[in-house]
Enzyme design. Sequence first.
Site, PDB file in Angstrom:
ATOM      1  N   CYS A 107       0.913  27.366   4.817  1.00  0.00           N
ATOM      2  CA  CYS A 107       1.779  27.856   3.748  1.00  0.00           C
ATOM      3  C   CYS A 107       1.611  26.894   2.571  1.00  0.00           C
ATOM      4  O   CYS A 107       0.656  26.125   2.530  1.00  0.00           O
ATOM      5  CB  CYS A 107       3.238  27.986   4.205  1.00  0.00           C
ATOM      6  SG  CYS A 107       4.062  26.462   4.699  1.00  0.00           S
TER       7      CYS A 107
ATOM      8  N   HIS B 135      -1.746  12.634  21.615  1.00  0.00           N
ATOM      9  CA  HIS B 135      -0.494  12.108  22.162  1.00  0.00           C
ATOM     10  C   HIS B 135       0.603  13.156  22.305  1.00  0.00           C
ATOM     11  O   HIS B 135       1.464  13.020  23.172  1.00  0.00           O
ATOM     12  CB  HIS B 135       0.032  10.960  21.297  1.00  0.00           C
ATOM     13  CG  HIS B 135      -0.804   9.733  21.394  1.00  0.00           C
ATOM     14  ND1 HIS B 135      -0.414   8.532  20.853  1.00  0.00           N
ATOM     15  CD2 HIS B 135      -2.021   9.502  21.951  1.00  0.00           C
ATOM     16  CE1 HIS B 135      -1.344   7.618  21.079  1.00  0.00           C
ATOM     17  NE2 HIS B 135      -2.327   8.186  21.738  1.00  0.00           N
TER      18      HIS B 135
ATOM     19  N   ARG C  88      -0.887  23.648  -1.023  1.00  0.00           N
ATOM     20  CA  ARG C  88      -0.522  22.999  -2.285  1.00  0.00           C
ATOM     21  C   ARG C  88      -0.438  21.481  -2.153  1.00  0.00           C
ATOM     22  O   ARG C  88      -0.155  20.789  -3.127  1.00  0.00           O
ATOM     23  CB  ARG C  88       0.808  23.559  -2.776  1.00  0.00           C
ATOM     24  CG  ARG C  88       0.731  25.046  -3.078  1.00  0.00           C
ATOM     25  CD  ARG C  88       2.070  25.640  -3.428  1.00  0.00           C
ATOM     26  NE  ARG C  88       1.942  27.089  -3.598  1.00  0.00           N
ATOM     27  CZ  ARG C  88       2.911  27.954  -3.386  1.00  0.00           C
ATOM     28  NH1 ARG C  88       4.098  27.523  -2.994  1.00  0.00           N
ATOM     29  NH2 ARG C  88       2.706  29.237  -3.563  1.00  0.00           N
TER      30      ARG C  88
ATOM     31  N   ASP D  11       0.970  32.442   4.792  1.00  0.00           N
ATOM     32  CA  ASP D  11       1.722  33.282   3.872  1.00  0.00           C
ATOM     33  C   ASP D  11       0.908  33.345   2.594  1.00  0.00           C
ATOM     34  O   ASP D  11      -0.243  32.885   2.570  1.00  0.00           O
ATOM     35  CB  ASP D  11       3.157  32.761   3.664  1.00  0.00           C
ATOM     36  CG  ASP D  11       3.224  31.431   2.928  1.00  0.00           C
ATOM     37  OD1 ASP D  11       2.164  30.843   2.594  1.00  0.00           O
ATOM     38  OD2 ASP D  11       4.353  30.957   2.676  1.00  0.00           O
ATOM     39  N   HIS D  12       1.480  33.875   1.535  1.00  0.00           N
ATOM     40  CA  HIS D  12       0.742  33.984   0.273  1.00  0.00           C
ATOM     41  C   HIS D  12       0.363  32.616  -0.282  1.00  0.00           C
ATOM     42  O   HIS D  12      -0.702  32.462  -0.865  1.00  0.00           O
ATOM     43  CB  HIS D  12       1.560  34.768  -0.758  1.00  0.00           C
ATOM     44  CG  HIS D  12       2.928  34.215  -0.972  1.00  0.00           C
ATOM     45  ND1 HIS D  12       3.961  34.434  -0.079  1.00  0.00           N
ATOM     46  CD2 HIS D  12       3.429  33.441  -1.949  1.00  0.00           C
ATOM     47  CE1 HIS D  12       5.045  33.814  -0.507  1.00  0.00           C
ATOM     48  NE2 HIS D  12       4.757  33.198  -1.645  1.00  0.00           N
TER      49      HIS D  12
ATOM     50  N   THR E 164       3.371  24.164   1.669  1.00  0.00           N
ATOM     51  CA  THR E 164       3.502  22.754   2.061  1.00  0.00           C
ATOM     52  C   THR E 164       3.173  22.495   3.518  1.00  0.00           C
ATOM     53  O   THR E 164       2.942  21.354   3.900  1.00  0.00           O
ATOM     54  CB  THR E 164       4.936  22.245   1.821  1.00  0.00           C
ATOM     55  OG1 THR E 164       5.826  22.994   2.657  1.00  0.00           O
ATOM     56  CG2 THR E 164       5.332  22.361   0.365  1.00  0.00           C
TER      57      THR E 164
ATOM     58  N   LEU F 178       5.426  22.804   5.722  1.00  0.00           N
ATOM     59  CA  LEU F 178       6.734  22.501   6.301  1.00  0.00           C
ATOM     60  C   LEU F 178       7.431  23.732   6.854  1.00  0.00           C
ATOM     61  O   LEU F 178       7.918  23.717   7.988  1.00  0.00           O
ATOM     62  CB  LEU F 178       7.623  21.823   5.249  1.00  0.00           C
ATOM     63  CG  LEU F 178       7.148  20.446   4.801  1.00  0.00           C
ATOM     64  CD1 LEU F 178       7.935  19.993   3.573  1.00  0.00           C
ATOM     65  CD2 LEU F 178       7.281  19.446   5.939  1.00  0.00           C
TER      66      LEU F 178
ATOM     67  N   HIS G 229       1.663  10.330  28.146  1.00  0.00           N
ATOM     68  CA  HIS G 229       2.073  11.273  27.111  1.00  0.00           C
ATOM     69  C   HIS G 229       2.599  12.575  27.710  1.00  0.00           C
ATOM     70  O   HIS G 229       3.512  13.182  27.164  1.00  0.00           O
ATOM     71  CB  HIS G 229       0.908  11.564  26.162  1.00  0.00           C
ATOM     72  CG  HIS G 229       0.336  10.322  25.553  1.00  0.00           C
ATOM     73  ND1 HIS G 229       1.043   9.525  24.682  1.00  0.00           N
ATOM     74  CD2 HIS G 229      -0.871   9.735  25.707  1.00  0.00           C
ATOM     75  CE1 HIS G 229       0.297   8.499  24.317  1.00  0.00           C
ATOM     76  NE2 HIS G 229      -0.866   8.608  24.929  1.00  0.00           N
TER      77      HIS G 229
END
Length: 143
Positions: free
Chosen positions: A65, A98, A109, A10-11, A67, A69, A133
């Site tokens: 992005c 794994h 950021r 994203d920006h 973060t 998240l 796994h």
Amino acid sequence: MAGKVVIGSDHGGFALKEFAIKLLKDMGYDVEDAGPEAAVSCDYPVYAAKVAQLVSDEKLGILICGTGLGMSMAANKHKGIRAAMCTNEYMAKMARAHNNANILCLGERVIGPGLAEEIIRAFMTTDFEGDRHLRRINLFDQL
């Protein structure tokens, strides 16, 4: 050619995306840029969806992005996607080895380009270990 990778942001992740594209090409990867084309305000779920739809057994993805998240949350809504938000090299290695992660999520950021390079190199060069796994990864579809 080292393989294929699709990348989007994203920006808030645009500058790191541009850095990552150059790095990946220098590493020998065939890079598909899913956008955006400029650092203008945009909605990260749109780009998470674009990358998630293009990821396959032969193509990994990277989403960036502010973060990492939001991208990881949005990407993991898509069937067959195992997006991992990583802030260090060890997390990136374990995400692949794994958890068979197929999308790496980064936060522009949160980390700088030097650390981003270490994380990307670790993610792209680590193979899934399979074995015990794989049994656990297969349980994801039952959730």
